[in-house]
Design an enzyme around this catalytic site. Sequence first.
Site, PDB file in Angstrom:
ATOM      1  N   HIS A 280       0.856  -1.184   0.000  1.00 19.53           N
ATOM      2  CA  HIS A 280       0.000   0.000   0.000  1.00 19.53           C
ATOM      3  C   HIS A 280       0.895   1.238   0.000  1.00 19.53           C
ATOM      4  O   HIS A 280       2.056   1.173   0.425  1.00 19.53           O
ATOM      5  CB  HIS A 280      -0.913   0.004   1.221  1.00 19.53           C
ATOM      6  CG  HIS A 280      -2.071  -0.931   1.104  1.00 19.53           C
ATOM      7  ND1 HIS A 280      -2.587  -1.611   2.178  1.00 19.53           N
ATOM      8  CD2 HIS A 280      -2.825  -1.294   0.034  1.00 19.53           C
ATOM      9  CE1 HIS A 280      -3.619  -2.348   1.780  1.00 19.53           C
ATOM     10  NE2 HIS A 280      -3.766  -2.180   0.475  1.00 19.53           N
TER      11      HIS A 280
ATOM     12  N   GLY B 274      -2.660  -1.886  -8.042  1.00 17.68           N
ATOM     13  CA  GLY B 274      -3.589  -2.638  -7.191  1.00 17.68           C
ATOM     14  C   GLY B 274      -5.046  -2.227  -7.325  1.00 17.68           C
ATOM     15  O   GLY B 274      -5.912  -3.074  -7.565  1.00 17.68           O
TER      16      GLY B 274
ATOM     17  N   ASP C 150      -4.183  -6.361  -7.828  1.00 12.42           N
ATOM     18  CA  ASP C 150      -4.380  -7.340  -6.758  1.00 12.42           C
ATOM     19  C   ASP C 150      -5.054  -8.591  -7.305  1.00 12.42           C
ATOM     20  O   ASP C 150      -4.705  -9.715  -6.944  1.00 12.42           O
ATOM     21  CB  ASP C 150      -5.232  -6.755  -5.624  1.00 12.42           C
ATOM     22  CG  ASP C 150      -4.558  -5.602  -4.900  1.00 12.42           C
ATOM     23  OD1 ASP C 150      -3.316  -5.527  -4.912  1.00 12.42           O
ATOM     24  OD2 ASP C 150      -5.289  -4.776  -4.312  1.00 12.42           O
TER      25      ASP C 150
ATOM     26  N   ASP D 178      -1.359  -1.585   4.768  1.00 11.47           N
ATOM     27  CA  ASP D 178      -1.595  -0.506   5.714  1.00 11.47           C
ATOM     28  C   ASP D 178      -2.930  -0.787   6.386  1.00 11.47           C
ATOM     29  O   ASP D 178      -3.984  -0.483   5.830  1.00 11.47           O
ATOM     30  CB  ASP D 178      -1.625   0.835   4.987  1.00 11.47           C
ATOM     31  CG  ASP D 178      -1.877   2.004   5.918  1.00 11.47           C
ATOM     32  OD1 ASP D 178      -2.021   1.786   7.139  1.00 11.47           O
ATOM     33  OD2 ASP D 178      -1.937   3.141   5.417  1.00 11.47           O
TER      34      ASP D 178
ATOM     35  N   HIS E  89     -10.164  -0.520  -2.809  1.00 12.92           N
ATOM     36  CA  HIS E  89     -10.083  -1.863  -3.381  1.00 12.92           C
ATOM     37  C   HIS E  89      -9.969  -2.934  -2.298  1.00 12.92           C
ATOM     38  O   HIS E  89      -9.487  -4.041  -2.558  1.00 12.92           O
ATOM     39  CB  HIS E  89      -8.922  -1.948  -4.386  1.00 12.92           C
ATOM     40  CG  HIS E  89      -7.586  -1.652  -3.790  1.00 12.92           C
ATOM     41  ND1 HIS E  89      -6.632  -2.620  -3.605  1.00 12.92           N
ATOM     42  CD2 HIS E  89      -7.047  -0.507  -3.324  1.00 12.92           C
ATOM     43  CE1 HIS E  89      -5.567  -2.079  -3.048  1.00 12.92           C
ATOM     44  NE2 HIS E  89      -5.796  -0.802  -2.871  1.00 12.92           N
TER      45      HIS E  89
ATOM     46  N   ASP F 253     -10.815  -6.479  -3.114  1.00  7.17           N
ATOM     47  CA  ASP F 253      -9.767  -7.200  -3.849  1.00  7.17           C
ATOM     48  C   ASP F 253      -8.700  -7.727  -2.899  1.00  7.17           C
ATOM     49  O   ASP F 253      -8.180  -8.828  -3.081  1.00  7.17           O
ATOM     50  CB  ASP F 253      -9.114  -6.301  -4.900  1.00  7.17           C
ATOM     51  CG  ASP F 253     -10.043  -5.928  -6.036  1.00  7.17           C
ATOM     52  OD1 ASP F 253     -11.018  -6.663  -6.263  1.00  7.17           O
ATOM     53  OD2 ASP F 253      -9.789  -4.899  -6.691  1.00  7.17           O
TER      54      ASP F 253
ATOM     55  N   ARG G  30      -8.000 -14.501   0.739  1.00 10.98           N
ATOM     56  CA  ARG G  30      -8.811 -15.729   0.724  1.00 10.98           C
ATOM     57  C   ARG G  30      -8.227 -16.742  -0.246  1.00 10.98           C
ATOM     58  O   ARG G  30      -8.108 -17.932   0.065  1.00 10.98           O
ATOM     59  CB  ARG G  30     -10.264 -15.405   0.356  1.00 10.98           C
ATOM     60  CG  ARG G  30     -11.174 -16.620   0.385  1.00 10.98           C
ATOM     61  CD  ARG G  30     -12.621 -16.261   0.031  1.00 10.98           C
ATOM     62  NE  ARG G  30     -12.754 -15.692  -1.286  1.00 10.98           N
ATOM     63  CZ  ARG G  30     -12.758 -16.405  -2.431  1.00 10.98           C
ATOM     64  NH1 ARG G  30     -12.632 -17.714  -2.393  1.00 10.98           N
ATOM     65  NH2 ARG G  30     -12.893 -15.815  -3.594  1.00 10.98           N
TER      66      ARG G  30
END
Length: 122
Positions: free
Chosen positions: A9, A55, A60, A80, A87, A90, A96
Amino acid sequence: MKKIAIIAHDGKKPEMVNFINRNLEMLKKAELVATGTTGKHVENTGLKTDKKLSGPIGGDAQIAALAAEKKLSMILFFRDPLGKHPHEPDVQMLMRICDVHNIPIATNPATAQLLLDAFFKD
C-alpha cells in the site's frame, strides 16, 4: 525458481523498499512479480520485476489469479491496516485465495523476513 509477488500500500512503500534493500541477495535468486506502482519501486532497487496493473485497478486480482493457479511461491504484501482502501474487497479476495490454495502470504516485514529466511536457507 521461486516466484514471489510483492505488493505494498502507498503508506508502506518506503518500508517495503527498505525491506528489499536489506534482502537483495535473496530476492536476486527469485522471479519477482508486483503490482504496478510497487513494481516501479522494486525496480528502483535494481531488481527486475514483472509489473502488473496498479492494485486498485486490478493488480491485486492479477496477483490473486497467479496464486489460484499455484504459480507463486509466496506473496509479500505490506498492508496498511489503518488506511482506507477503495479496493479492500480485492485485498480480501487475494488473502482468501492464498488461504484456499495454501500460498504463504506475509502482510508485515517481520513475517516477510521469516518467509524469506525459510525459503532461502541453505
